[in-house]
Structure formats: C-alpha cells, structure tokens
Design a protein around this motif. Structure first.
Motif, PDB file in Angstrom:
ATOM      1  N   ALA A  30     -24.516  45.663  -1.951  1.00  0.00           N
ATOM      2  CA  ALA A  30     -25.155  44.556  -1.234  1.00  0.00           C
ATOM      3  C   ALA A  30     -26.534  44.241  -1.789  1.00  0.00           C
ATOM      4  N   GLU A  31     -27.296  45.261  -2.122  1.00  0.00           N
ATOM      5  CA  GLU A  31     -28.646  45.022  -2.641  1.00  0.00           C
ATOM      6  C   GLU A  31     -28.602  44.272  -3.967  1.00  0.00           C
ATOM      7  N   ALA A  32     -27.683  44.656  -4.844  1.00  0.00           N
ATOM      8  CA  ALA A  32     -27.542  43.964  -6.133  1.00  0.00           C
ATOM      9  C   ALA A  32     -27.077  42.526  -5.921  1.00  0.00           C
ATOM     10  N   ALA A  33     -26.170  42.325  -4.979  1.00  0.00           N
ATOM     11  CA  ALA A  33     -25.679  40.971  -4.693  1.00  0.00           C
ATOM     12  C   ALA A  33     -26.798  40.095  -4.151  1.00  0.00           C
ATOM     13  N   LYS A  34     -27.588  40.631  -3.216  1.00  0.00           N
ATOM     14  CA  LYS A  34     -28.703  39.861  -2.656  1.00  0.00           C
ATOM     15  C   LYS A  34     -29.731  39.550  -3.740  1.00  0.00           C
ATOM     16  N   ALA A  35     -29.981  40.510  -4.621  1.00  0.00           N
ATOM     17  CA  ALA A  35     -30.938  40.288  -5.711  1.00  0.00           C
ATOM     18  C   ALA A  35     -30.447  39.172  -6.635  1.00  0.00           C
ATOM     19  N   LEU A  36     -29.161  39.181  -6.980  1.00  0.00           N
ATOM     20  CA  LEU A  36     -28.602  38.137  -7.836  1.00  0.00           C
ATOM     21  C   LEU A  36     -28.664  36.780  -7.134  1.00  0.00           C
ATOM     22  N   ALA A  37     -28.348  36.753  -5.849  1.00  0.00           N
ATOM     23  CA  ALA A  37     -28.424  35.512  -5.075  1.00  0.00           C
ATOM     24  C   ALA A  37     -29.857  34.994  -5.023  1.00  0.00           C
ATOM     25  N   GLN A  39     -32.321  35.670  -7.251  1.00  0.00           N
ATOM     26  CA  GLN A  39     -32.704  35.247  -8.609  1.00  0.00           C
ATOM     27  C   GLN A  39     -32.157  33.865  -8.942  1.00  0.00           C
ATOM     28  N   ASN A  40     -31.008  33.525  -8.402  1.00  0.00           N
ATOM     29  CA  ASN A  40     -30.365  32.249  -8.704  1.00  0.00           C
ATOM     30  C   ASN A  40     -30.637  31.175  -7.644  1.00  0.00           C
ATOM     31  N   ASN A  41     -31.522  31.475  -6.715  1.00  0.00           N
ATOM     32  CA  ASN A  41     -31.891  30.544  -5.638  1.00  0.00           C
ATOM     33  C   ASN A  41     -30.711  30.143  -4.757  1.00  0.00           C
ATOM     34  N   CYS A  42     -29.695  31.002  -4.673  1.00  0.00           N
ATOM     35  CA  CYS A  42     -28.535  30.706  -3.827  1.00  0.00           C
ATOM     36  C   CYS A  42     -28.953  30.574  -2.362  1.00  0.00           C
ATOM     37  N   LEU A  43     -29.922  31.417  -1.968  1.00  0.00           N
ATOM     38  CA  LEU A  43     -30.329  31.463  -0.566  1.00  0.00           C
ATOM     39  C   LEU A  43     -31.187  30.262  -0.173  1.00  0.00           C
ATOM     40  N   LYS A  44     -31.479  29.420  -1.126  1.00  0.00           N
ATOM     41  CA  LYS A  44     -32.181  28.174  -0.838  1.00  0.00           C
ATOM     42  C   LYS A  44     -31.242  27.233  -0.076  1.00  0.00           C
ATOM     43  N   CYS A  45     -29.970  27.225  -0.436  1.00  0.00           N
ATOM     44  CA  CYS A  45     -28.976  26.354   0.207  1.00  0.00           C
ATOM     45  C   CYS A  45     -28.052  27.107   1.159  1.00  0.00           C
ATOM     46  N   GLU A  92     -23.288  16.993  -5.691  1.00  0.00           N
ATOM     47  CA  GLU A  92     -24.025  17.451  -6.864  1.00  0.00           C
ATOM     48  C   GLU A  92     -23.224  18.562  -7.521  1.00  0.00           C
ATOM     49  N   GLU A  93     -23.485  18.780  -8.798  1.00  0.00           N
ATOM     50  CA  GLU A  93     -22.864  19.919  -9.466  1.00  0.00           C
ATOM     51  C   GLU A  93     -23.471  21.191  -8.892  1.00  0.00           C
ATOM     52  N   HIS A  94     -22.604  22.131  -8.525  1.00  0.00           N
ATOM     53  CA  HIS A  94     -23.084  23.414  -8.008  1.00  0.00           C
ATOM     54  C   HIS A  94     -23.782  24.161  -9.140  1.00  0.00           C
ATOM     55  N   LYS A  95     -24.887  24.796  -8.823  1.00  0.00           N
ATOM     56  CA  LYS A  95     -25.613  25.569  -9.817  1.00  0.00           C
ATOM     57  C   LYS A  95     -24.738  26.721 -10.312  1.00  0.00           C
ATOM     58  N   ILE A  96     -24.735  26.953 -11.609  1.00  0.00           N
ATOM     59  CA  ILE A  96     -23.979  28.062 -12.190  1.00  0.00           C
ATOM     60  C   ILE A  96     -24.812  29.330 -12.061  1.00  0.00           C
ATOM     61  N   VAL A  97     -24.219  30.358 -11.480  1.00  0.00           N
ATOM     62  CA  VAL A  97     -24.906  31.630 -11.312  1.00  0.00           C
ATOM     63  C   VAL A  97     -25.050  32.298 -12.672  1.00  0.00           C
ATOM     64  N   LYS A  98     -26.279  32.674 -12.979  1.00  0.00           N
ATOM     65  CA  LYS A  98     -26.581  33.331 -14.249  1.00  0.00           C
ATOM     66  C   LYS A  98     -26.841  34.809 -14.008  1.00  0.00           C
ATOM     67  N   THR A  99     -26.361  35.640 -14.922  1.00  0.00           N
ATOM     68  CA  THR A  99     -26.543  37.088 -14.831  1.00  0.00           C
ATOM     69  C   THR A  99     -27.254  37.587 -16.077  1.00  0.00           C
ATOM     70  N   SER A 100     -27.739  38.789 -15.997  1.00  0.00           N
ATOM     71  CA  SER A 100     -28.321  39.458 -17.157  1.00  0.00           C
ATOM     72  C   SER A 100     -27.670  40.829 -17.243  1.00  0.00           C
ATOM     73  N   PRO A 101     -26.882  41.059 -18.287  1.00  0.00           N
ATOM     74  CA  PRO A 101     -26.566  40.238 -19.446  1.00  0.00           C
ATOM     75  C   PRO A 101     -25.747  39.010 -19.036  1.00  0.00           C
ATOM     76  N   PRO A 102     -25.757  37.972 -19.894  1.00  0.00           N
ATOM     77  CA  PRO A 102     -25.063  36.731 -19.568  1.00  0.00           C
ATOM     78  C   PRO A 102     -23.570  36.925 -19.265  1.00  0.00           C
ATOM     79  N   LYS A 103     -23.120  36.158 -18.283  1.00  0.00           N
ATOM     80  CA  LYS A 103     -21.705  36.110 -17.894  1.00  0.00           C
ATOM     81  C   LYS A 103     -21.106  37.472 -17.563  1.00  0.00           C
ATOM     82  N   ASP A 104     -21.896  38.315 -16.886  1.00  0.00           N
ATOM     83  CA  ASP A 104     -21.446  39.651 -16.492  1.00  0.00           C
ATOM     84  C   ASP A 104     -20.533  39.524 -15.271  1.00  0.00           C
TER      85      ASP A 104
END
Length: 118
Positions: A30-37, A39-45, A92-104
């Motif tokens: 959950a912590e990693a998921a929340k961090a990714l969300a 980082q990608n501003n998912c929680l803005k919407c 609108e086009e949904h924002k693509i979630v980006k990971t590090s490394p890319p496309k993980d």
C-alpha cells in the motif's frame, strides 16, 4: 503404492508453504502504491473515499469487484492515455502513470491491486 503418514504430512506442509508464498507474492504494498499515485498526481483527481474530478477509488473497486478483467482493464486505462470523462461532461486523455524504472509492470500492478482493494 501406499502413502505413509509422514509423506502425507510432507505433502500437506508443502502445499501450505506454496499457498502462503503465493499469497505473500500477491500482497499489495500500500505504501508503494500510494507513493506512485502521489508521484503521478493521481490523488489530484481521485480520492480514496470521496469523488473528485475522477471517481473515488472505492467506487472503482466496487465497479470491478468480481470481474475477471478488472486488473487488465485498469492497467490499460492508466497506461494507454485513453479518454476519461469528467463530471462536467468534457473528456481528456487520462494521464499515463510513469514508473521508475520506466514501464515497471510490477509497480503498475501493485497500484491497480491497491485501487481494487479499496
């Protein structure tokens, strides 16, 4: 060929170990998921319990509960940039979630599983 009690116990313990391992492998971080969300501003919407510009994650989880294609559908949605509808009716086009490394995909799947667990 007879199966001794010792063999039965070994088979049983092996099965239990395999099930425990597979359950642990499927556990959501959950912590990693929340961090990714975050980082990608998912929680803005998307908020967890309350509607924002996007549906609440609890509502998403309810919509996909019990559906075999839930994970695949949400992965497609957050990685493809497909259109998303907003409460005011515009798209609108949904924002693509980006990971590090890319496309993980492990990070993407963890995020999706976290959303579905709400």
């Amino acid at each position: 060929m007879k199966c001794s009690n010792r063999n039965r116990v070994s088979i049983f313990l092996g099965t239990i170990s395999a099930l425990a391992f597979s359950s642990a492998a499927l556990a959501v971080d959950a912590e990693a998921a929340k961090a990714l969300a975050t980082q990608n501003n998912c929680l803005k919407c998307h908020l967890v319990s309350k509607e924002g510009d996007g549906p609440a994650y609890k509502k998403v989880a309810e919509k996909y509960k019990g559906k075999a294609n839930a994970e695949a559908r949400l992965i497609e949605h957050i990685t493809s940039g497909e259109k998303a509808k907003f409460p005011d009716g515009h798209e609108e086009e949904h924002k693509i979630v980006k990971t590090s490394p890319p496309k993980d995909m492990e990070q993407i799947k963890n995020l999706v599983q976290w959303i579905l667990s709400q």
